[in-house]
Structure formats: C-alpha cells, structure tokens
Design a protein around this motif. Structure first.
Motif, mmCIF file in Angstrom:
data_model
loop_
_atom_site.group_PDB
_atom_site.id
_atom_site.type_symbol
_atom_site.label_atom_id
_atom_site.label_comp_id
_atom_site.label_asym_id
_atom_site.label_seq_id
_atom_site.Cartn_x
_atom_site.Cartn_y
_atom_site.Cartn_z
ATOM 1 N N ALA A 35 0.824 -1.202 0.000
ATOM 2 C CA ALA A 35 0.000 0.000 0.000
ATOM 3 C C ALA A 35 0.861 1.256 0.000
ATOM 4 C CB ALA A 35 -0.940 -0.007 1.210
ATOM 5 N N ALA A 36 1.944 1.240 0.766
ATOM 6 C CA ALA A 36 2.836 2.393 0.811
ATOM 7 C C ALA A 36 3.611 2.550 -0.500
ATOM 8 C CB ALA A 36 3.814 2.247 1.978
ATOM 9 N N LYS A 37 4.057 1.451 -1.089
ATOM 10 C CA LYS A 37 4.856 1.512 -2.316
ATOM 11 C C LYS A 37 4.051 2.038 -3.492
ATOM 12 C CE LYS A 37 7.515 -1.411 -5.511
ATOM 13 N NZ LYS A 37 8.045 -2.785 -5.747
ATOM 14 N N PHE A 38 2.798 1.579 -3.617
ATOM 15 C CA PHE A 38 1.984 1.951 -4.773
ATOM 16 C C PHE A 38 0.887 2.962 -4.430
ATOM 17 C CE2 PHE A 38 3.550 -2.367 -5.791
ATOM 18 C CZ PHE A 38 4.213 -2.087 -6.984
ATOM 19 N N ASP A 39 0.904 3.509 -3.194
ATOM 20 C CA ASP A 39 -0.060 4.512 -2.756
ATOM 21 C C ASP A 39 -1.495 4.022 -2.973
ATOM 22 O OD1 ASP A 39 -0.910 6.917 -1.657
ATOM 23 O OD2 ASP A 39 -0.912 7.968 -3.589
ATOM 24 N N LEU A 40 -1.821 2.878 -2.370
ATOM 25 C CA LEU A 40 -3.112 2.242 -2.579
ATOM 26 C C LEU A 40 -4.131 2.701 -1.545
ATOM 27 C CD1 LEU A 40 -1.871 -1.439 -3.133
ATOM 28 C CD2 LEU A 40 -2.204 0.349 -4.856
ATOM 29 N N ALA A 93 7.876 -6.631 -7.761
ATOM 30 C CA ALA A 93 7.063 -6.217 -8.907
ATOM 31 C C ALA A 93 7.160 -4.707 -9.108
ATOM 32 C CB ALA A 93 5.614 -6.623 -8.696
ATOM 33 N N PRO A 94 7.381 -4.254 -10.347
ATOM 34 C CA PRO A 94 7.534 -2.811 -10.592
ATOM 35 C C PRO A 94 6.222 -2.062 -10.761
ATOM 36 C CG PRO A 94 7.938 -4.031 -12.610
ATOM 37 C CD PRO A 94 7.690 -5.066 -11.542
ATOM 38 N N ILE A 150 8.052 -13.517 10.329
ATOM 39 C CA ILE A 150 9.341 -13.544 9.642
ATOM 40 C C ILE A 150 9.436 -12.474 8.568
ATOM 41 C CG2 ILE A 150 10.800 -14.957 8.126
ATOM 42 C CD1 ILE A 150 9.877 -17.393 9.693
ATOM 43 N N VAL A 151 8.364 -12.290 7.812
ATOM 44 C CA VAL A 151 8.415 -11.366 6.672
ATOM 45 C C VAL A 151 8.582 -9.922 7.125
ATOM 46 C CG1 VAL A 151 7.075 -10.412 4.769
ATOM 47 C CG2 VAL A 151 7.166 -12.879 5.112
ATOM 48 N N THR A 152 7.843 -9.516 8.145
ATOM 49 C CA THR A 152 7.893 -8.109 8.563
ATOM 50 C C THR A 152 9.295 -7.655 8.969
ATOM 51 O OG1 THR A 152 5.573 -8.196 9.266
ATOM 52 C CG2 THR A 152 6.935 -6.400 10.143
ATOM 53 N N PRO A 153 10.005 -8.380 9.852
ATOM 54 C CA PRO A 153 11.363 -7.937 10.183
ATOM 55 C C PRO A 153 12.306 -7.930 8.973
ATOM 56 C CG PRO A 153 10.578 -9.529 11.796
ATOM 57 C CD PRO A 153 9.603 -9.536 10.669
ATOM 58 N N LEU A 154 12.148 -8.920 8.080
ATOM 59 C CA LEU A 154 13.003 -8.957 6.897
ATOM 60 C C LEU A 154 12.774 -7.744 6.002
ATOM 61 C CD1 LEU A 154 12.900 -12.737 5.829
ATOM 62 C CD2 LEU A 154 14.836 -11.467 6.776
ATOM 63 N N VAL A 155 11.512 -7.382 5.812
ATOM 64 C CA VAL A 155 11.198 -6.236 4.963
ATOM 65 C C VAL A 155 11.644 -4.928 5.618
ATOM 66 C CG1 VAL A 155 9.324 -4.914 3.913
ATOM 67 C CG2 VAL A 155 9.310 -7.415 3.792
ATOM 68 N N LEU A 156 11.445 -4.810 6.918
ATOM 69 C CA LEU A 156 11.897 -3.603 7.618
ATOM 70 C C LEU A 156 13.421 -3.488 7.592
ATOM 71 C CD1 LEU A 156 9.519 -3.630 10.725
ATOM 72 C CD2 LEU A 156 9.437 -2.064 8.768
ATOM 73 N N TRP A 157 14.108 -4.612 7.611
ATOM 74 C CA TRP A 157 15.570 -4.628 7.645
ATOM 75 C C TRP A 157 16.183 -4.422 6.254
ATOM 76 C CZ3 TRP A 157 18.727 -9.693 7.526
ATOM 77 C CH2 TRP A 157 20.107 -9.411 7.620
ATOM 78 N N LEU A 158 15.663 -5.159 5.270
ATOM 79 C CA LEU A 158 16.282 -5.171 3.942
ATOM 80 C C LEU A 158 15.511 -4.378 2.892
ATOM 81 C CD1 LEU A 158 17.217 -8.974 3.811
ATOM 82 C CD2 LEU A 158 18.750 -7.061 4.336
ATOM 83 N N GLY A 159 14.271 -4.059 3.193
ATOM 84 C CA GLY A 159 13.425 -3.436 2.181
ATOM 85 C C GLY A 159 12.479 -4.471 1.594
ATOM 86 N N LEU A 160 11.427 -3.995 0.909
ATOM 87 C CA LEU A 160 10.380 -4.876 0.411
ATOM 88 C C LEU A 160 10.917 -5.917 -0.571
ATOM 89 C CD1 LEU A 160 7.429 -5.698 0.210
ATOM 90 C CD2 LEU A 160 7.093 -3.883 -1.484
#
Length: 399
Positions: A35-40, A93-94, A150-160
């Motif tokens: 939602a943040a990446k694509f302003d949904l 995904a772009p 698992i996914v949330t810390p990975l995304v916060l740490w490394l990016g989406l």
C-alpha cells in the motif's frame, strides 16, 4: 485401515502445509508495504487480498475434482514451489498490475497443494481422522502465523524487494523436501495397504451447502480481519510493525486453537464445538474494535482460536458429508467457501473508503451470526469410514 497415524507421512504433509501457508501468510503481512509503495487506497489493497484468495481458494474445488478423478501427487511439491516463487517475485514487482498477477499465481500454487495434501492426510491418519487432520492443519496454521513474524522484520531490515525474495527461499526448500518424500507418500494410498477398500456412505450435497454457508460467513470476518487488522492498528497512530505484531498474535493464537479444539470436538461433538466457536466471534471482534488495548488484543486472540481452530473440524465434516469425493470436499471446505470471504473483503474495503475503517470492521463482526443460525441445520454426519480414492494407476509419482 490403520488404527494409528503414520507419523512419517504426516510429518511430510504437515511440513509441506507449513511451507505453503507460510507463502499465504506473507500476503497480508506485506499489504501495508504494498500500500505504501503503490499509494493504494483500502479498496485496491483489498483487491490484492482478493487476487490471493480467488486463486488460492476459489480454484481449489477444480484441483479437488482433478484429485478425485485422476490423482496428482506431483501437485504437492509443484504447488509449494509456485507459491514461493510467486510471492518472492511479487515483492519486486515494478507495477501494481504485475503485482496482482504474481499474487494470483502464488495463490494457484497454494490451491494446487491443499486438496491432494488433505486427501493424503486422511490416508496417513488411519482411523484417527480428527486427530490426523489437526496435525495436518497445525502445519498450515503455524506457517500462516510465521508469515508476518518472519516477513515483517526482513522487509523492515532489507526493504520490500530483498526481504520478500529472502522470505520465499524457505518455501522453495519446502517444495524440494516434499519432492523427496513423494516415493514414501505414494505408499499411503489405501490400495497399497488393503486392496478393495470400499466406500461407505453417500454424498450429502445439502449438508455440504449448509456447511459451506457456515464457513463462508466465518470467512467474511476472518479475511476482513486479515486484511484490515494491520491497517487498523496503523490508523490508530502505531507503526506498520505494530500492526503486523497484532496480526501475528491472532495467527499464533489460531495455531494453538488447532490443537485445543480438536480434543474438545472429540469429546463434545464436531457440530456443537463449531456452533459455540462461531457464536463467540461477533462479541470478541467488537471488543477488539471498540475497546482495544490489552483487552482488545486478548479478544483478537480468542477470535484466532475460534476461527483457525475450527478449520480442521469443518474439513472433517465436509469429508464425512462427501465420502465419495474427498478431494472435492477438501477443496470446497478450504477453498470455495473461504474464497467468498475474500470477495467480501473487497466490499468491506469499499465501506472503509466510503465511511471509515471502523465501520467496515464492525460490519464484518456481524457476519458470523448468520453462520450460527446455519449451524443448527447441520445434520449428523455418518460414522467415519474408508475414503474413496482414484485408481492406483492414477498416482504415478510425477504423472
């Protein structure tokens, strides 16, 4: 039919279920980041959930029909692999359109695994079908709960992008492990143990339709919560990580419910346990939304126990109502009826955009009440018996 559960076979099936539903659980955890990446807005965010559910749920009866007619053991590793690859590529995904397509493809993998996996879980369960299905489902429920953890810390740490790709690796490894287990799993077929197993009982379509209604109304509330709990917590001024922690709390409680409600149902009955669990949902969801705080968090945990803990109960009931089409029964109970909840999630997103998110959550809280009424019309299922299967020739390992 064996009197005991085949632990080795059930371990492989439950582990595969864990990997598959880990990919499934990653989707709601990644929604705030998408939602943040694509302003949904809320509606477009819910469309992502619908894409995942339409492919992972609404197509399951088709895979179940395939399973009943021909058998397709190869769908177990193939489904897990597609689920993992799809969600990993979705993270990078772009465009929004491509994101929807990749989420949809990941869901197809999830749909491919479940009917065949559930049928072989019956084979591995012997006469202890309720206990065996609980073991099969604990893998899936644990995997779904681990998704946001698992996914949330990975995304916060490394990016989406990098975080999502890294999170998909365990799913692909799970596919490889199940592929290696196929020779053993193929021997779980009843034909391999006791030729000439007959089917006892006839399909009760009316009962399955009523049960589908119960599951559908339960799913309206469940998928509304899966979609909007993280966004609700964020709307109250908390972080995305806080939102996913609340989601994880609900899912972990649900995994615990899988183990607790099974023995309760064995003692007090499948239908009675389902009725009580369904009746608890509406007041507890309202407490979460309107009261909040620690009390609201505890109420949300109870919701997770009552929803996830009854997944196995409804699956066993559906298989008892359709003894001649166990794969189709699994696809209907896991897939089609639950997929209706995804469609409702889009409608709830529209309500959230038109009014506010609190109103949408209150609306989803009242859906399970209709399921409570339907529970009173569920007939008593026949005594569990050996299940119908496709011919042995329909189960080449990689046909």
């Amino acid at each position: 039919m064996s009197d005991s559960i085949d632990r080795r076979g059930m371990g492989a099936l439950s582990g595969g279920h864990l990997a598959t539903d880990f990919a499934s659980g990653a989707v709601p955890a990644m929604l705030p980041f998408f939602a943040a990446k694509f302003d949904l807005n809320y509606t477009l965010t819910a469309v992502l959930m619908l894409a995942a559910l339409a492919s992972s749920s609404l197509t399951q009866p088709l895979f179940g029909l395939w399973s009943d007619k021909r058998g397709a053991l190869w769908l177990l590793p193939a489904g897990i692999g597609l689920a993992g690859v799809g969600i990993g590529l979705a993270a990078v995904a772009p465009s929004y359109g491509l994101l929807v397509i990749l989420v949809f493809l990941s869901g197809l993998g999830i749909a491919a695994f479940h009917p065949e996996g559930a049928k072989f879980a019956v084979f591995a369960s012997g006469r202890k079908r309720a206990s065996g299905m609980s073991l099969f489902n604990i893998g899936g429920n644990t995997g779904y709960a681990l998704g946001p953890i698992i996914v949330t810390p990975l995304v916060l740490w490394l990016g989406l992008g990098p975080g999502g790709l890294l999170a998909s690796i365990p799913v692909v490894l799970g596919a490889a492990a199940v592929l290696l287990a196929l020779p053993y799993l193929s021997r779980l077929r009843p034909e391999a143990r006791s030729p000439g197993v007959a089917v006892s009982g006839t399909d009760d379509v009316r009962a399955v339709l009523i049960l589908g209604g119960v599951i559908g109304f339960r799913s309206v509330a469940w998928f509304g919560l899966l979609t909007f709990v993280p966004l609700w917590v964020v709307s109250l001024g908390n972080s995305e990580a806080d939102g996913n922690r609340m989601l994880s709390l609900m899912l972990v409680a649900g995994a615990v419910g899988t183990l607790t409600l099974g023995p309760i149902a064995d003692r007090f009955g499948l239908r009675r346990t389902l009725l009580v669990a369904q009746a608890i949902l509406t007041p507890m969801i309202l407490v979460f939304v309107l009261v909040g705080g620690v009390v609201g968090a505890l109420a949300l945990m109870l919701v997770g126990i009552c929803v996830v803990g009854t997944f196995g109960l409804t699956m066993v009931l559906s298989q008892m109502y359709l003894p001649e089409h166990v794969g189709m029964a699994s696809g209907l109970s896991i897939g089609l009826a639950m997929g209706l909840g995804g469609i409702a999630a889009v409608a709830l997103g529209g309500i959230a955009d038109a009014i506010d998110l609190e109103t949408a959550l209150v609306c989803c809280a009242f859906a399970p009440l209709a399921g409570v009424v339907l529970c009173f019309f569920l007939p008593s299922p026949a005594v569990a018996s050996p299940v119908a299967t496709a011919p042995a020739s329909a189960y080449p390992l990689l046909d």
